[in-house]
Design a protein around this motif. Structure first.
Motif, PDB file in Angstrom:
ATOM      1  N   ALA A   1      47.860  41.936 -21.609  1.00  0.00           N
ATOM      2  CA  ALA A   1      47.015  41.544 -22.740  1.00  0.00           C
ATOM      3  C   ALA A   1      47.474  40.174 -23.220  1.00  0.00           C
ATOM      4  O   ALA A   1      48.611  39.775 -23.002  1.00  0.00           O
ATOM      5  CB  ALA A   1      47.119  42.561 -23.863  1.00  0.00           C
ATOM      6  N   ARG A   2      46.573  39.483 -23.895  1.00  0.00           N
ATOM      7  CA  ARG A   2      46.948  38.223 -24.542  1.00  0.00           C
ATOM      8  C   ARG A   2      47.809  38.529 -25.766  1.00  0.00           C
ATOM      9  O   ARG A   2      47.659  39.581 -26.387  1.00  0.00           O
ATOM     10  CB  ARG A   2      45.705  37.463 -24.992  1.00  0.00           C
ATOM     11  N   ALA A   3      48.648  37.581 -26.117  1.00  0.00           N
ATOM     12  CA  ALA A   3      49.497  37.755 -27.300  1.00  0.00           C
ATOM     13  C   ALA A   3      48.649  37.953 -28.557  1.00  0.00           C
ATOM     14  O   ALA A   3      49.011  38.738 -29.440  1.00  0.00           O
ATOM     15  CB  ALA A   3      50.431  36.564 -27.461  1.00  0.00           C
ATOM     16  N   THR A   4      47.507  37.267 -28.633  1.00  0.00           N
ATOM     17  CA  THR A   4      46.636  37.439 -29.804  1.00  0.00           C
ATOM     18  C   THR A   4      46.092  38.864 -29.876  1.00  0.00           C
ATOM     19  O   THR A   4      45.963  39.425 -30.967  1.00  0.00           O
ATOM     20  CB  THR A   4      45.468  36.439 -29.783  1.00  0.00           C
ATOM     21  N   GLU A   5      45.782  39.461 -28.729  1.00  0.00           N
ATOM     22  CA  GLU A   5      45.326  40.859 -28.700  1.00  0.00           C
ATOM     23  C   GLU A   5      46.450  41.788 -29.152  1.00  0.00           C
ATOM     24  O   GLU A   5      46.221  42.732 -29.911  1.00  0.00           O
ATOM     25  CB  GLU A   5      44.873  41.249 -27.296  1.00  0.00           C
ATOM     26  N   LEU A   6      47.663  41.516 -28.670  1.00  0.00           N
ATOM     27  CA  LEU A   6      48.805  42.344 -29.056  1.00  0.00           C
ATOM     28  C   LEU A   6      49.070  42.239 -30.554  1.00  0.00           C
ATOM     29  O   LEU A   6      49.358  43.235 -31.208  1.00  0.00           O
ATOM     30  CB  LEU A   6      50.047  41.943 -28.264  1.00  0.00           C
ATOM     31  N   ALA A   7      48.949  41.041 -31.091  1.00  0.00           N
ATOM     32  CA  ALA A   7      49.154  40.854 -32.529  1.00  0.00           C
ATOM     33  C   ALA A   7      48.122  41.654 -33.312  1.00  0.00           C
ATOM     34  O   ALA A   7      48.456  42.312 -34.304  1.00  0.00           O
ATOM     35  CB  ALA A   7      49.078  39.369 -32.878  1.00  0.00           C
ATOM     36  N   ALA A   8      46.871  41.617 -32.871  1.00  0.00           N
ATOM     37  CA  ALA A   8      45.821  42.368 -33.563  1.00  0.00           C
ATOM     38  C   ALA A   8      46.061  43.870 -33.459  1.00  0.00           C
ATOM     39  O   ALA A   8      45.889  44.604 -34.439  1.00  0.00           O
ATOM     40  CB  ALA A   8      44.452  42.004 -32.983  1.00  0.00           C
ATOM     41  N   ARG A   9      46.467  44.342 -32.289  1.00  0.00           N
ATOM     42  CA  ARG A   9      46.701  45.780 -32.097  1.00  0.00           C
ATOM     43  C   ARG A   9      47.881  46.286 -32.922  1.00  0.00           C
ATOM     44  O   ARG A   9      47.861  47.413 -33.416  1.00  0.00           O
ATOM     45  CB  ARG A   9      46.952  46.078 -30.620  1.00  0.00           C
ATOM     46  N   THR A  10      48.926  45.452 -33.021  1.00  0.00           N
ATOM     47  CA  THR A  10      50.140  45.897 -33.705  1.00  0.00           C
ATOM     48  C   THR A  10      50.136  45.584 -35.188  1.00  0.00           C
ATOM     49  O   THR A  10      50.952  46.125 -35.931  1.00  0.00           O
ATOM     50  CB  THR A  10      51.391  45.238 -33.090  1.00  0.00           C
ATOM     51  N   GLY A  11      49.251  44.672 -35.611  1.00  0.00           N
ATOM     52  CA  GLY A  11      49.225  44.261 -37.003  1.00  0.00           C
ATOM     53  C   GLY A  11      50.327  43.286 -37.352  1.00  0.00           C
ATOM     54  O   GLY A  11      50.637  43.080 -38.524  1.00  0.00           O
ATOM     55  N   GLN A  12      50.940  42.689 -36.332  1.00  0.00           N
ATOM     56  CA  GLN A  12      52.011  41.722 -36.564  1.00  0.00           C
ATOM     57  C   GLN A  12      51.486  40.311 -36.339  1.00  0.00           C
ATOM     58  O   GLN A  12      50.510  40.100 -35.629  1.00  0.00           O
ATOM     59  CB  GLN A  12      53.179  41.992 -35.618  1.00  0.00           C
ATOM     60  N   HIS A  13      52.187  39.339 -36.912  1.00  0.00           N
ATOM     61  CA  HIS A  13      51.815  37.943 -36.705  1.00  0.00           C
ATOM     62  C   HIS A  13      52.048  37.549 -35.252  1.00  0.00           C
ATOM     63  O   HIS A  13      52.966  38.065 -34.598  1.00  0.00           O
ATOM     64  CB  HIS A  13      52.638  37.024 -37.619  1.00  0.00           C
ATOM     65  N   LYS A  14      51.231  36.635 -34.769  1.00  0.00           N
ATOM     66  CA  LYS A  14      51.335  36.184 -33.380  1.00  0.00           C
ATOM     67  C   LYS A  14      52.731  35.619 -33.082  1.00  0.00           C
ATOM     68  O   LYS A  14      53.253  35.818 -31.987  1.00  0.00           O
ATOM     69  CB  LYS A  14      50.262  35.142 -33.086  1.00  0.00           C
ATOM     70  N   GLN A  15      53.343  34.954 -34.054  1.00  0.00           N
ATOM     71  CA  GLN A  15      54.670  34.387 -33.842  1.00  0.00           C
ATOM     72  C   GLN A  15      55.716  35.485 -33.622  1.00  0.00           C
ATOM     73  O   GLN A  15      56.613  35.339 -32.785  1.00  0.00           O
ATOM     74  CB  GLN A  15      55.084  33.500 -35.033  1.00  0.00           C
TER      75      GLN A  15
ATOM     76  N   ARG B   1      56.121  39.491 -17.988  1.00  0.00           N
ATOM     77  CA  ARG B   1      56.027  38.089 -17.585  1.00  0.00           C
ATOM     78  C   ARG B   1      54.726  37.550 -18.150  1.00  0.00           C
ATOM     79  O   ARG B   1      53.805  38.307 -18.439  1.00  0.00           O
ATOM     80  CB  ARG B   1      56.098  37.929 -16.070  1.00  0.00           C
ATOM     81  N   ARG B   2      54.663  36.251 -18.293  1.00  0.00           N
ATOM     82  CA  ARG B   2      53.431  35.598 -18.738  1.00  0.00           C
ATOM     83  C   ARG B   2      52.722  35.066 -17.506  1.00  0.00           C
ATOM     84  O   ARG B   2      53.338  34.437 -16.655  1.00  0.00           O
ATOM     85  CB  ARG B   2      53.744  34.468 -19.709  1.00  0.00           C
ATOM     86  N   GLU B   3      51.419  35.329 -17.446  1.00  0.00           N
ATOM     87  CA  GLU B   3      50.585  34.866 -16.338  1.00  0.00           C
ATOM     88  C   GLU B   3      49.341  34.202 -16.895  1.00  0.00           C
ATOM     89  O   GLU B   3      48.894  34.548 -17.996  1.00  0.00           O
ATOM     90  CB  GLU B   3      50.148  36.049 -15.464  1.00  0.00           C
ATOM     91  N   PRO B   4      48.759  33.278 -16.139  1.00  0.00           N
ATOM     92  CA  PRO B   4      47.485  32.705 -16.590  1.00  0.00           C
ATOM     93  C   PRO B   4      46.435  33.806 -16.729  1.00  0.00           C
ATOM     94  O   PRO B   4      46.379  34.726 -15.911  1.00  0.00           O
ATOM     95  CB  PRO B   4      47.106  31.734 -15.473  1.00  0.00           C
ATOM     96  N   ASP B   5      45.633  33.713 -17.772  1.00  0.00           N
ATOM     97  CA  ASP B   5      44.554  34.670 -17.981  1.00  0.00           C
ATOM     98  C   ASP B   5      43.426  34.321 -17.011  1.00  0.00           C
ATOM     99  O   ASP B   5      42.945  33.190 -17.013  1.00  0.00           O
ATOM    100  CB  ASP B   5      44.063  34.596 -19.421  1.00  0.00           C
ATOM    101  N   PRO B   6      42.980  35.258 -16.175  1.00  0.00           N
ATOM    102  CA  PRO B   6      41.918  34.952 -15.212  1.00  0.00           C
ATOM    103  C   PRO B   6      40.592  34.585 -15.877  1.00  0.00           C
ATOM    104  O   PRO B   6      39.767  33.903 -15.272  1.00  0.00           O
ATOM    105  CB  PRO B   6      41.786  36.226 -14.383  1.00  0.00           C
TER     106      PRO B   6
END
Length: 138
Positions: A42-56, A72-77
């Motif tokens: 998932a993108r970090a922004t999606e994870l932040a939204a799911r967890t309710g935490q700030h993106k940082q 690991r971080r990979e390019p988003d297709p």
């Protein structure tokens, strides 16, 4: 207070058992990311939204997990400018083991209370959580 005590006790057991099963470095804060990752990541922004935490905060946790070999971080297709946080095999192993441990803990509590009482407890507890989230702060 009881909810906090329950959470800490569940986390203590979960992370103790994860350590015994080959994941001694994972901590409760890491669970806020690992619990929301599927095989495709998932993108970090999606994870932040799911967890309710700030993106940082999510970014810091992802950095820790990457250093530990869990993600690991990979390019988003879908958008090459964006990155996806993808679990490694080690991360997938932790996710599978954590889910199995949590299911085992839940079964133990259901056996202890009885299936009907445990189902009623979960329903009531979920209702309290919803009511607290939906409260009118005024």
């Amino acid at each position: 207070m009881l909810a906090g005590q329950l959470m800490r006790a569940l986390q203590d057991e979960l992370f103790e058992r994860l350590a015994e099963q080959g994941h001694p470095d994972v901590r409760p804060r890491h669970g806020s990311v690992l619990a929301f990752l599927g095989r495709d990541g998932a993108r970090a922004t999606e994870l932040a939204a799911r967890t309710g935490q700030h993106k940082q905060i999510v970014g810091t946790i992802v950095d820790e997990l990457a250093a530990l070999g869990y993600v690991r971080r990979e390019p988003d297709p879908d958008d090459r400018r964006a990155k996806r946080v993808v679990p490694t095999e080690h991360g997938l192993d932790e996710i599978a083991k954590a889910r199995a441990i949590l299911a085992d803990m839940e079964h133990r509590h259901a056996d202890n209370l009885g299936a009907d009482r445990y189902a009623a407890f979960k329903e009531a507890f979920a209702e309290v959580v919803r009511a607290q989230r939906d409260r009118d702060p005024s």
